[in-house]
Design a protein around this motif. Structure first.
Motif, PDB file in Angstrom:
ATOM      1  N   GLN A  88      -0.738   1.227  -7.383  1.00 46.74           N
ATOM      2  CA  GLN A  88      -1.420   2.064  -8.626  1.00 46.74           C
ATOM      3  C   GLN A  88      -0.178   2.437  -9.350  1.00 46.74           C
ATOM      4  OE1 GLN A  88      -4.543   0.904  -8.937  1.00 46.74           O
ATOM      5  NE2 GLN A  88      -4.632   0.065  -7.042  1.00 46.74           N
ATOM      6  N   GLU A  89      -1.421   2.085 -10.629  1.00 51.82           N
ATOM      7  CA  GLU A  89      -0.271   3.400 -11.869  1.00 51.82           C
ATOM      8  C   GLU A  89       0.063   4.525 -11.572  1.00 51.82           C
ATOM      9  OE1 GLU A  89       2.104   3.363 -14.536  1.00 51.82           O
ATOM     10  OE2 GLU A  89       1.507   1.384 -14.338  1.00 51.82           O
ATOM     11  N   TYR A  90      -0.741   5.389 -11.115  1.00 50.66           N
ATOM     12  CA  TYR A  90      -0.613   6.658 -10.173  1.00 50.66           C
ATOM     13  C   TYR A  90      -0.193   7.346  -8.757  1.00 50.66           C
ATOM     14  CZ  TYR A  90      -5.240   5.985  -8.236  1.00 50.66           C
ATOM     15  OH  TYR A  90      -6.384   5.441  -7.591  1.00 50.66           O
ATOM     16  N   GLU A  91       0.148   6.082  -8.518  1.00 48.53           N
ATOM     17  CA  GLU A  91       0.961   6.081  -6.739  1.00 48.53           C
ATOM     18  C   GLU A  91       2.785   5.515  -6.125  1.00 48.53           C
ATOM     19  OE1 GLU A  91      -2.911   5.938  -4.299  1.00 48.53           O
ATOM     20  OE2 GLU A  91      -1.605   3.606  -4.761  1.00 48.53           O
ATOM     21  N   ARG A  92       3.037   5.825  -5.938  1.00 52.19           N
ATOM     22  CA  ARG A  92       4.344   5.626  -5.566  1.00 52.19           C
ATOM     23  C   ARG A  92       4.264   5.209  -3.942  1.00 52.19           C
ATOM     24  NH1 ARG A  92       3.915   5.203  -9.731  1.00 52.19           N
ATOM     25  NH2 ARG A  92       5.224   5.800 -11.871  1.00 52.19           N
ATOM     26  N   ALA A  93       5.117   4.506  -4.018  1.00 51.13           N
ATOM     27  CA  ALA A  93       5.181   3.978  -2.330  1.00 51.13           C
ATOM     28  C   ALA A  93       6.658   4.442  -1.837  1.00 51.13           C
ATOM     29  CB  ALA A  93       4.298   2.678  -1.415  1.00 51.13           C
ATOM     30  N   ILE A  94       6.723   5.620  -0.079  1.00 48.63           N
ATOM     31  CA  ILE A  94       8.472   5.711   0.037  1.00 48.63           C
ATOM     32  C   ILE A  94       8.117   4.807   1.435  1.00 48.63           C
ATOM     33  CG2 ILE A  94       9.789   7.781   0.520  1.00 48.63           C
ATOM     34  CD1 ILE A  94       8.611   7.513  -1.812  1.00 48.63           C
ATOM     35  N   VAL A  95       9.488   3.802   1.511  1.00 43.35           N
ATOM     36  CA  VAL A  95       9.184   3.576   2.241  1.00 43.35           C
ATOM     37  C   VAL A  95      10.496   3.555   3.374  1.00 43.35           C
ATOM     38  CG1 VAL A  95      10.184   0.546   2.546  1.00 43.35           C
ATOM     39  CG2 VAL A  95       8.594   1.110   1.462  1.00 43.35           C
ATOM     40  N   PHE A  96       9.896   3.359   4.812  1.00 42.06           N
ATOM     41  CA  PHE A  96      11.093   3.446   5.593  1.00 42.06           C
ATOM     42  C   PHE A  96      11.168   2.396   6.821  1.00 42.06           C
ATOM     43  CE2 PHE A  96       8.766   7.716   5.194  1.00 42.06           C
ATOM     44  CZ  PHE A  96       9.900   8.175   4.939  1.00 42.06           C
ATOM     45  N   ARG A  97      12.608   2.122   6.606  1.00 40.60           N
ATOM     46  CA  ARG A  97      12.954   1.010   7.766  1.00 40.60           C
ATOM     47  C   ARG A  97      13.857   1.534   8.962  1.00 40.60           C
ATOM     48  NH1 ARG A  97      17.210  -1.258   3.942  1.00 40.60           N
ATOM     49  NH2 ARG A  97      15.200  -2.300   2.539  1.00 40.60           N
ATOM     50  N   LEU A  98      12.822   1.235  10.102  1.00 38.80           N
ATOM     51  CA  LEU A  98      13.271   1.157  11.235  1.00 38.80           C
ATOM     52  C   LEU A  98      13.529   3.430  11.232  1.00 38.80           C
ATOM     53  CD1 LEU A  98      15.850  -1.496  12.094  1.00 38.80           C
ATOM     54  CD2 LEU A  98      13.608  -1.383  12.750  1.00 38.80           C
ATOM     55  N   GLY A  99      12.642   3.726  10.665  1.00 38.74           N
ATOM     56  CA  GLY A  99      12.680   5.601  10.815  1.00 38.74           C
ATOM     57  C   GLY A  99      13.811   5.931   9.705  1.00 38.74           C
ATOM     58  N   ARG A 100      14.900   5.278   8.481  1.00 40.00           N
ATOM     59  CA  ARG A 100      15.092   5.714   7.639  1.00 40.00           C
ATOM     60  C   ARG A 100      14.849   5.205   6.308  1.00 40.00           C
ATOM     61  NH1 ARG A 100      19.993   7.835   9.734  1.00 40.00           N
ATOM     62  NH2 ARG A 100      21.261   7.743   7.100  1.00 40.00           N
ATOM     63  N   TYR A 101      14.917   6.485   5.248  1.00 41.94           N
ATOM     64  CA  TYR A 101      14.542   6.508   4.103  1.00 41.94           C
ATOM     65  C   TYR A 101      15.109   5.112   3.506  1.00 41.94           C
ATOM     66  CZ  TYR A 101      14.250   7.364  -0.189  1.00 41.94           C
ATOM     67  OH  TYR A 101      13.582   7.207  -1.851  1.00 41.94           O
ATOM     68  N   ALA A 102      14.663   4.558   3.197  1.00 40.72           N
ATOM     69  CA  ALA A 102      14.601   2.930   2.390  1.00 40.72           C
ATOM     70  C   ALA A 102      14.595   3.423   0.667  1.00 40.72           C
ATOM     71  CB  ALA A 102      14.210   2.233   2.880  1.00 40.72           C
ATOM     72  N   GLY A 103      14.140   3.615   0.047  1.00 40.96           N
ATOM     73  CA  GLY A 103      13.708   3.516  -1.087  1.00 40.96           C
ATOM     74  C   GLY A 103      12.191   3.820  -1.741  1.00 40.96           C
ATOM     75  N   ARG A 104      12.526   3.471  -2.849  1.00 44.77           N
ATOM     76  CA  ARG A 104      10.775   4.054  -3.209  1.00 44.77           C
ATOM     77  C   ARG A 104      10.410   2.779  -3.948  1.00 44.77           C
ATOM     78  NH1 ARG A 104       9.446   8.394  -8.670  1.00 44.77           N
ATOM     79  NH2 ARG A 104      11.184   9.694  -6.988  1.00 44.77           N
ATOM     80  N   ARG A 105       8.570   2.196  -3.886  1.00 53.69           N
ATOM     81  CA  ARG A 105       8.178   0.954  -4.611  1.00 53.69           C
ATOM     82  C   ARG A 105       7.741   1.367  -5.596  1.00 53.69           C
ATOM     83  NH1 ARG A 105      12.502   0.378  -2.497  1.00 53.69           N
ATOM     84  NH2 ARG A 105      12.402  -1.804  -0.570  1.00 53.69           N
ATOM     85  N   GLY A 106       6.983   0.399  -6.016  1.00 55.52           N
ATOM     86  CA  GLY A 106       5.619   1.032  -7.280  1.00 55.52           C
ATOM     87  C   GLY A 106       5.905   1.753  -8.682  1.00 55.52           C
ATOM     88  N   PRO A 107       4.684   1.055  -9.668  1.00 55.71           N
ATOM     89  CA  PRO A 107       3.629   0.991  -9.013  1.00 55.71           C
ATOM     90  C   PRO A 107       3.498  -0.366  -9.448  1.00 55.71           C
ATOM     91  CG  PRO A 107       3.800   1.563 -11.398  1.00 55.71           C
ATOM     92  CD  PRO A 107       5.196   2.404 -10.654  1.00 55.71           C
ATOM     93  N   GLY A 108       2.713  -1.583  -8.615  1.00 55.72           N
ATOM     94  CA  GLY A 108       2.382  -2.308  -9.045  1.00 55.72           C
ATOM     95  C   GLY A 108       2.563  -3.970  -7.597  1.00 55.72           C
ATOM     96  N   LEU A 109       3.109  -4.707  -6.993  1.00 60.96           N
ATOM     97  CA  LEU A 109       3.382  -5.105  -6.013  1.00 60.96           C
ATOM     98  C   LEU A 109       5.170  -5.489  -6.078  1.00 60.96           C
ATOM     99  CD1 LEU A 109       2.178  -7.176  -4.475  1.00 60.96           C
ATOM    100  CD2 LEU A 109       2.580  -8.887  -6.403  1.00 60.96           C
TER     101      LEU A 109
END
Length: 277
Positions: free
Chosen positions: A45-66
């Motif tokens: 959502q517009e008020y959310e940010r997704a923190i992505v981990f790839r195999l346990g390591r920080y991979a970046g921030r995603r969002g908002p949107g698809l």
């Protein structure tokens, strides 16, 4: 009608067992790829940010949107970046002048760096709450009761700076802290009421004394002015008679001419001079 030779060869190729197995495998792989594609699709959502981990390591921030993550390899954690309101429960603490009071407050904060809020602290909501409660108790213990009651805005600002400095490394911004209520013991309330009453009585007496002093100065000035002008004294006497006669009363007023007063004063002075001689 005879079929073309190339079409017959094509049908023969499809009807072979090896070709059937190859096409089935292709369909299975295509279906599995579509399933993985749809499994990796996520929406923030517009008020959310997704923190992505790839195999346990920080991979970046995603969002908002698809956005899309790799299924079974990447994992996401969603963080709400809106301002949150936290009601700090009532705390019983002791002020600097050894008075036990109960204080509760309201805290407003928001996440400004989602990566730090997820990586550097296990539960940033609980951490902010516990830190704010501890800071509230400490800052109340550094002030006297009168300061807590009168300088609430200054205490709020100090508390905000203290908590914000500690949560800055967590990616959390403290927007505002407000002390909502201060509960004082009943015995202390009665003592404060007596103190306020004594202060008001002292103020009333001082005002009354100042008024009497000012009135005495004015009366002295008036007496000196009348002493210089005997006619002013006669006019004052006539004014006093008019004031007395306003109401219906039976008061009898006997006027004595001012010359008699002056004569009596002169006679007394002569007698005093004769006695000295």
């Amino acid at each position: 009608m005879a079929r073309p030779l190339c079409f017959q060869l094509y049908l023969f190729h499809l009807l072979r067992p090896e070709a059937t197995v190859t096409m089935t495998t292709l369909y299975v792989l295509l279906g599995f790829g579509l399933i993985l594609l749809f499994m990796g699709l996520c929406i923030a959502q517009e008020y959310e940010r997704a923190i992505v981990f790839r195999l346990g390591r920080y991979a970046g921030r995603r969002g908002p949107g698809l956005y899309w993550i790799i299924p079974f390899i990447e994992r996401r954690t969603t963080v709400d970046i809106r301002t949150k309101t936290v009601d700090l429960e009532q705390q019983e603490t002791i002020t600097k002048d050894s008075v036990t009071i109960k204080v509760n407050a309201v805290l407003w904060f928001r996440v400004v760096n989602p990566e730090d809020a997820i990586i550097k602290v296990a539960n940033f909501n609980q951490a902010v709450y516990q830190l704010s409660v501890t800071a509230l108790r400490n800052i109340i213990g550094q002030h006297q009761l009168d300061e807590v009651l009168k300088e609430r805005q200054q205490i709020n600002a100090t508390l905000q700076q203290l908590v914000d400095a500690a949560t800055e490394t967590w990616g959390v911004k403290i927007e505002m802290v407000e002390i909502k209520d201060v509960e004082i013991p009943e015995s202390m309330q009665r003592a404060m009421a007596r103190e306020a009453e004594a202060i008001r009585e002292k103020r009333a007496r001082i005002i009354k004394a100042e008024a009497e002093l000012e009135a005495s100065l004015k009366l002295t000035q008036g007496a000196k002015q009348m002493e210089e002008s005997p006619m002013a004294l006669e006019l004052r006497r006539m004014q006093m008679l008019s004031e007395i006669g306003i109401d219906n009363n039976t008061t009898t007023v006997v006027l004595i001419p001012s010359e008699f007063t002056n004569l009596a004063r002169g006679f007394a002075q002569n007698q005093a001079a004769t006695a000295v001689s």
